[in-house]
Motif scaffolding. Structure first.
Motif, short mmCIF file in Angstrom:
data_model
loop_
_atom_site.label_atom_id
_atom_site.label_comp_id
_atom_site.label_asym_id
_atom_site.label_seq_id
_atom_site.Cartn_x
_atom_site.Cartn_y
_atom_site.Cartn_z
N ASP A 1 0.84 -1.20 0.00
CA ASP A 1 0.00 0.00 0.00
C ASP A 1 0.87 1.25 0.00
OD1 ASP A 1 -2.00 1.88 0.29
OD2 ASP A 1 -2.29 1.50 2.44
N VAL A 2 0.68 2.12 -0.97
CA VAL A 2 1.45 3.37 -1.04
C VAL A 2 0.54 4.58 -0.90
CG1 VAL A 2 3.30 2.36 -2.43
CG2 VAL A 2 1.33 3.41 -3.57
N SER A 3 -0.68 4.37 -0.47
CA SER A 3 -1.65 5.47 -0.40
C SER A 3 -1.27 6.53 0.61
CB SER A 3 -3.05 4.92 -0.08
OG SER A 3 -3.07 4.30 1.20
N GLN A 4 -0.45 6.17 1.61
CA GLN A 4 -0.06 7.13 2.63
C GLN A 4 1.32 7.75 2.37
OE1 GLN A 4 -2.43 7.91 4.97
NE2 GLN A 4 -3.59 6.51 3.66
N VAL A 5 1.94 7.40 1.27
CA VAL A 5 3.27 7.93 0.94
C VAL A 5 3.15 9.36 0.41
CG1 VAL A 5 5.32 7.66 -0.51
CG2 VAL A 5 4.20 5.64 0.47
N ILE A 6 3.95 10.25 0.97
CA ILE A 6 4.01 11.65 0.54
C ILE A 6 5.29 11.86 -0.27
CG2 ILE A 6 4.22 14.04 1.31
CD1 ILE A 6 1.45 12.90 1.76
N VAL A 7 5.12 12.32 -1.50
CA VAL A 7 6.27 12.65 -2.34
C VAL A 7 6.38 14.17 -2.41
CG1 VAL A 7 7.32 12.49 -4.62
CG2 VAL A 7 6.06 10.53 -3.69
N ALA A 8 7.49 14.69 -1.97
CA ALA A 8 7.75 16.13 -1.98
C ALA A 8 8.73 16.45 -3.10
CB ALA A 8 8.32 16.57 -0.63
#
Length: 288
Positions: free
Chosen positions: A79-86
């Motif tokens: 699951d990558v739904s909570q990953v934040i890419v800045a």
């Protein structure tokens, strides 16, 4: 994995992030090595990844790191739904050099290119103005950023390499949730220029770039007696000690060390369990 609130938002991310730059500049590793690094970071609970449109070899290679990160996230089985890419925009890479470009039209275009490179399906989680360009006012440069937020291309906004006065100017244009400035055992300016204190007062996340001193100095950490001794005493690497030191310096700090090897990201995560006393922090704080 310990988590930390991102600015004053309702988003929480891993207390240590992953910096993507080493995977896309200079003598970068092959993609077959980099994607497993990102996957391993995700396995270990890292949910904050920092990149930039200029993390590439040159202008012909622009947005390389953003595309790489998107490919890694798209191919990750979990699951990558909570990953934040800045990501960031505002620097150019002519002939592998770094130059500023705060032209509003350029920023408008590169925001859209970053949006596409990161998948083009959801807003950019965090877009940061990479470095103020003296040829344009901050209000001029951030006007297209504010428009992109209103258009739904950007979720949150941050700034990088900004002074307190410049952060305040940015806040007059658009909500700011983070500041990314240089901070390491050698570069202590955030302690004295008021930026770190201002981040604490305003509830801004502070992202220290080049925490190990960059390509030229990271190996020198072994030669700093206070750091080397603490690493020996606690049974961890000197890099873990520096990350623990940064985390102890301010509750606003979220370190984003770069990595291009699986072993590096595995070592990075160990820093979460390293606690330094005030006396130990002070030993490092007097090192120059």
């Amino acid at each position: 994995m310990e988590t930390k609130q991102l600015g004053k938002t309702d988003v929480f991310v891993s207390a240590i992030g992953l910096g993507g730059m080493p995977m896309s500049v200079y003598d970068r590793p092959p993609e077959s090595q980099s994607i497993p690094v990102i996957h391993r970071a995700l396995d270990l609970g890292i949910t904050f990844i920092d990149t930039a449109d200029s993390y590439c070899k040159d202008e012909s290679d622009k947005h390389h790191n953003e595309r790489l990160i998107h490919k890694a996230l798209a191919s990750y089985p979990g699951d990558v739904s909570q990953v934040i890419v800045a990501t960031k925009g505002g620097l150019m890479r002519p002939h592998q050099n770094w130059t500023r470009n705060g032209n509003p039209e350029h920023l408008r275009q590169t925001i859209r290119a970053s949006f596409a490179a990161l998948g083009g399906e959801k807003p950019i989680d965090l877009w940061q103005y990479h470095s103020p360009d003296p040829q344009y006012t901050i209000a001029q440069s951030l006007a297209p950023v504010k428009a992109a937020v209103e258009e739904g291309l950007i979720r949150f906004v941050g700034v990088s390499n900004f002074s307190v006065a410049q952060i305040k100017q940015a806040q007059d244009v658009v909500d700011i949730i983070s500041v990314q400035n240089q901070y390491s055992p050698w570069e202590r300016q955030p302690e004295t220029d008021g930026v770190l204190e201002y981040c604490e007062q305003e509830g801004l996340t502070f992202l220290p770039w080049s925490p190990f001193g960059g390509r030229r100095r990271y190996q020198d950490l072994q030669d700093i007696p206070a750091i080397a001794q603490l690493a020996k005493d606690k049974g961890v690497s000197v890099y873990c000690i520096v990350l623990a030191w940064l985390r102890a310096k301010s509750p606003s700090i979220l370190p984003i060390p770069g990595a291009s090897k699986v072993s590096s990201i595995e070592d990075t995560v160990q820093a979460i369990g390293v606690k330094l006393s005030e006396a130990e922090v002070q030993k490092i704080s007097v090192v120059r």
